[in-house]
Design a protein around this motif. Structure first.
Motif, PDB file in Angstrom:
ATOM      1  N   TRP A 171       0.833  -1.196   0.000  1.00 22.19           N
ATOM      2  CA  TRP A 171       0.000   0.000   0.000  1.00 22.19           C
ATOM      3  C   TRP A 171       0.873   1.254   0.000  1.00 22.19           C
ATOM      4  CZ3 TRP A 171      -3.981   2.535  -1.261  1.00 22.19           C
ATOM      5  CH2 TRP A 171      -4.373   3.700  -0.613  1.00 22.19           C
ATOM      6  N   VAL A 172       1.916   1.252   0.809  1.00 17.53           N
ATOM      7  CA  VAL A 172       2.832   2.392   0.835  1.00 17.53           C
ATOM      8  C   VAL A 172       3.548   2.522  -0.505  1.00 17.53           C
ATOM      9  CG1 VAL A 172       4.918   3.327   1.895  1.00 17.53           C
ATOM     10  CG2 VAL A 172       3.144   2.322   3.336  1.00 17.53           C
ATOM     11  N   ARG A 173       3.978   1.399  -1.057  1.00 20.60           N
ATOM     12  CA  ARG A 173       4.717   1.428  -2.316  1.00 20.60           C
ATOM     13  C   ARG A 173       3.865   1.992  -3.453  1.00 20.60           C
ATOM     14  NH1 ARG A 173       4.760  -0.707  -6.787  1.00 20.60           N
ATOM     15  NH2 ARG A 173       3.013  -2.039  -6.200  1.00 20.60           N
ATOM     16  N   ILE A 174       2.644   1.485  -3.602  1.00 21.50           N
ATOM     17  CA  ILE A 174       1.845   1.865  -4.762  1.00 21.50           C
ATOM     18  C   ILE A 174       1.359   3.313  -4.670  1.00 21.50           C
ATOM     19  CG2 ILE A 174      -0.449   1.176  -3.903  1.00 21.50           C
ATOM     20  CD1 ILE A 174      -0.892  -0.092  -6.693  1.00 21.50           C
ATOM     21  N   ARG A 175       1.152   3.821  -3.457  1.00 18.24           N
ATOM     22  CA  ARG A 175       0.642   5.186  -3.357  1.00 18.24           C
ATOM     23  C   ARG A 175       1.754   6.234  -3.278  1.00 18.24           C
ATOM     24  NH1 ARG A 175       0.565   7.263   1.893  1.00 18.24           N
ATOM     25  NH2 ARG A 175       0.981   5.741   3.537  1.00 18.24           N
ATOM     26  N   THR A 176       3.011   5.792  -3.204  1.00 17.03           N
ATOM     27  CA  THR A 176       4.111   6.750  -3.182  1.00 17.03           C
ATOM     28  C   THR A 176       4.868   6.799  -4.510  1.00 17.03           C
ATOM     29  OG1 THR A 176       5.524   5.043  -2.165  1.00 17.03           O
ATOM     30  CG2 THR A 176       4.466   6.630  -0.693  1.00 17.03           C
ATOM     31  N   LEU A 177       4.432   6.006  -5.481  1.00 13.52           N
ATOM     32  CA  LEU A 177       5.026   6.065  -6.812  1.00 13.52           C
ATOM     33  C   LEU A 177       4.275   7.093  -7.660  1.00 13.52           C
ATOM     34  CD1 LEU A 177       5.608   2.285  -7.677  1.00 13.52           C
ATOM     35  CD2 LEU A 177       7.360   4.005  -7.223  1.00 13.52           C
ATOM     36  N   ARG A 178       5.003   8.038  -8.230  1.00 18.87           N
ATOM     37  CA  ARG A 178       4.347   9.033  -9.080  1.00 18.87           C
ATOM     38  C   ARG A 178       3.738   8.394 -10.324  1.00 18.87           C
ATOM     39  NH1 ARG A 178       8.928  13.550  -9.741  1.00 18.87           N
ATOM     40  NH2 ARG A 178      10.186  11.640  -9.741  1.00 18.87           N
ATOM     41  N   SER A 179       4.351   7.312 -10.802  1.00 18.96           N
ATOM     42  CA  SER A 179       3.825   6.649 -11.990  1.00 18.96           C
ATOM     43  C   SER A 179       2.413   6.134 -11.770  1.00 18.96           C
ATOM     44  CB  SER A 179       4.740   5.479 -12.392  1.00 18.96           C
ATOM     45  OG  SER A 179       4.856   4.538 -11.339  1.00 18.96           O
ATOM     46  N   THR A 180       2.071   5.756 -10.534  1.00 20.72           N
ATOM     47  CA  THR A 180       0.714   5.297 -10.244  1.00 20.72           C
ATOM     48  C   THR A 180      -0.304   6.374 -10.588  1.00 20.72           C
ATOM     49  OG1 THR A 180       1.493   3.860  -8.458  1.00 20.72           O
ATOM     50  CG2 THR A 180      -0.834   4.461  -8.439  1.00 20.72           C
ATOM     51  N   TYR A 181      -0.040   7.596 -10.156  1.00 21.87           N
ATOM     52  CA  TYR A 181      -0.987   8.689 -10.380  1.00 21.87           C
ATOM     53  C   TYR A 181      -0.999   9.123 -11.843  1.00 21.87           C
ATOM     54  CZ  TYR A 181      -0.711   8.748  -5.313  1.00 21.87           C
ATOM     55  OH  TYR A 181      -0.758   8.379  -3.997  1.00 21.87           O
ATOM     56  N   TRP A 182       0.175   9.115 -12.491  1.00 20.75           N
ATOM     57  CA  TRP A 182       0.229   9.473 -13.901  1.00 20.75           C
ATOM     58  C   TRP A 182      -0.549   8.481 -14.748  1.00 20.75           C
ATOM     59  CZ3 TRP A 182       1.342  13.834 -16.183  1.00 20.75           C
ATOM     60  CH2 TRP A 182       2.196  14.754 -15.556  1.00 20.75           C
ATOM     61  N   LEU A 183      -0.355   7.204 -14.506  1.00 21.76           N
ATOM     62  CA  LEU A 183      -1.011   6.183 -15.309  1.00 21.76           C
ATOM     63  C   LEU A 183      -2.519   6.167 -15.077  1.00 21.76           C
ATOM     64  CD1 LEU A 183       1.635   3.348 -14.864  1.00 21.76           C
ATOM     65  CD2 LEU A 183       1.038   4.471 -17.019  1.00 21.76           C
ATOM     66  N   ILE A 184      -2.927   6.272 -13.815  1.00 25.33           N
ATOM     67  CA  ILE A 184      -4.361   6.301 -13.521  1.00 25.33           C
ATOM     68  C   ILE A 184      -4.992   7.560 -14.110  1.00 25.33           C
ATOM     69  CG2 ILE A 184      -6.076   6.515 -11.679  1.00 25.33           C
ATOM     70  CD1 ILE A 184      -4.307   4.704  -9.977  1.00 25.33           C
ATOM     71  N   GLY A 185      -4.320   8.689 -13.935  1.00 33.08           N
ATOM     72  CA  GLY A 185      -4.857   9.942 -14.462  1.00 33.08           C
ATOM     73  C   GLY A 185      -4.996   9.918 -15.969  1.00 33.08           C
ATOM     74  N   LEU A 186      -3.969   9.417 -16.660  1.00 27.91           N
ATOM     75  CA  LEU A 186      -4.035   9.343 -18.124  1.00 27.91           C
ATOM     76  C   LEU A 186      -5.132   8.391 -18.577  1.00 27.91           C
ATOM     77  CD1 LEU A 186      -0.256   9.316 -19.121  1.00 27.91           C
ATOM     78  CD2 LEU A 186      -1.952  11.055 -19.718  1.00 27.91           C
ATOM     79  N   GLY A 187      -5.238   7.252 -17.891  1.00 26.87           N
ATOM     80  CA  GLY A 187      -6.282   6.292 -18.254  1.00 26.87           C
ATOM     81  C   GLY A 187      -7.670   6.880 -18.104  1.00 26.87           C
ATOM     82  N   LEU A 188      -7.911   7.552 -16.977  1.00 30.83           N
ATOM     83  CA  LEU A 188      -9.217   8.167 -16.750  1.00 30.83           C
ATOM     84  C   LEU A 188      -9.482   9.287 -17.749  1.00 30.83           C
ATOM     85  CD1 LEU A 188      -9.225   8.398 -12.837  1.00 30.83           C
ATOM     86  CD2 LEU A 188     -10.490   6.779 -14.257  1.00 30.83           C
ATOM     87  N   LEU A 189      -8.466  10.097 -18.027  1.00 28.10           N
ATOM     88  CA  LEU A 189      -8.644  11.230 -18.935  1.00 28.10           C
ATOM     89  C   LEU A 189      -8.929  10.768 -20.364  1.00 28.10           C
ATOM     90  CD1 LEU A 189      -8.534  14.288 -19.383  1.00 28.10           C
ATOM     91  CD2 LEU A 189      -6.067  14.060 -19.772  1.00 28.10           C
ATOM     92  N   ILE A 190      -8.133   9.824 -20.865  1.00 26.51           N
ATOM     93  CA  ILE A 190      -8.325   9.358 -22.236  1.00 26.51           C
ATOM     94  C   ILE A 190      -9.662   8.637 -22.382  1.00 26.51           C
ATOM     95  CG2 ILE A 190      -7.430   7.827 -24.024  1.00 26.51           C
ATOM     96  CD1 ILE A 190      -4.632   8.383 -22.951  1.00 26.51           C
ATOM     97  N   THR A 191      -9.989   7.801 -21.404  1.00 24.42           N
ATOM     98  CA  THR A 191     -11.263   7.082 -21.459  1.00 24.42           C
ATOM     99  C   THR A 191     -12.446   8.041 -21.403  1.00 24.42           C
ATOM    100  OG1 THR A 191     -10.235   5.182 -20.381  1.00 24.42           O
ATOM    101  CG2 THR A 191     -12.625   5.249 -20.399  1.00 24.42           C
TER     102      THR A 191
END
Length: 258
Positions: free
Chosen positions: A9-29
């Motif tokens: 949980w700490v690892r996945i929420r402290t990686l900037r790539s997590t937010y970039w990938l989720i944000g891009l996925g939501l935005l494009i979709t």
């Protein structure tokens, strides 16, 4: 197990790539949903149109699955890429617990992202729809199928990165196999001498997985003549493919040195 889950949980929420990938996925979709909703604004909200808006393309809704698969790749691939797998295993030496924690955490993240995406796309659709659509067949199966598809893609990314112990090879498989390899096999099956390949096409994992979002029966339209399994059986083909890779990765993870 609790410590492993907390670590992930700490690892996945402290990686900037997590937010970039989720944000891009939501935005494009959401962008795809807006285009479809706007283009069909004068039509009644048919199940096919609604499914396309909610998922951002129905059977062609690959953005959220691919971006979440990349998050799965990073869940294990980053450990080897940045050399953190050894301190990780020193802290959590139970390898099966660690891998299970990774699977559970990325799967939970995938479910949350799909739920948020569906909500955003529904709001976009309601801007153009004259009434709230009915969530009867096939929507009552497409929406659960969307959750299943994204979770499967996410686990596949994690399994591939664990199998290859790195990021690049996993990304190549995720992008090349569905786009080129399966397309090439489909094209070869149109050659008269190779038409024996057509019955095999229903077993191509990524194409079968896409049937989880299907709103209509498969129509060849000049393409290969064959019949897919039904929605959930096709999803099962994809799941078996992922299970084989995951089991291989799991066994090797327990046997190989870090």
């Amino acid at each position: 197990m609790t410590d492993a889950l907390r670590f992930e949980w700490v690892r996945i929420r402290t990686l900037r790539s997590t937010y970039w990938l989720i944000g891009l996925g939501l935005l494009i979709t959401a962008g795809v949903a807006f285009i479809i909703a706007f283009a069909t604004r004068n039509d009644d909200p048919s199940p096919g149109n609604v499914a396309s808006v909610l998922t951002g393309g129905a059977e062609f809704a690959t953005f959220i699955p691919i971006f979440m698969a990349i998050i799965g790749v990073f869940a294990t691939g980053h450990e080897y890429r940045h050399g953190t797998i050894q301190p990780t295993l020193t802290t959590i030496p139970q390898r099966s617990r660690l891998l299970m924690a990774k699977i559970l955490m990325v799967s939970f993240t995938a479910i949350v992202v799909v739920a948020v995406s569906l909500l955003i796309n529904f709001v976009i659709g309601m801007i153009f729809w004259s009434e709230v659509p009915s969530f009867e067949a096939p929507l009552n199966e497409v929406i659960p199928g969307y959750f299943v598809l994204v979770v499967l893609y996410t686990i596949l990314g994690l399994a591939l990165a664990q199998l290859f112990r790195g990021v690049p090879s996993a990304l190549v498989v995720l992008l090349i196999v569905p786009l080129l390899v399966e397309g090439l096999i489909g094209g070869l099956s149109m050659v008269p001498a190779l038409d024996w390949l057509q019955p095999v096409l229903k077993f191509l994992p990524f194409s079968a997985g896409a049937r989880l979002l299907a709103t209509q029966p498969y129509d060849p339209q000049g393409g290969p003549e064959f019949d897919y399994f039904d929605r959930w059986a096709s999803g099962g083909v994809f799941a078996v493919f992922i299970a084989i890779i995951l089991v291989a990765a799991w066994v090797l993870f327990k046997k190989r040195d870090a």
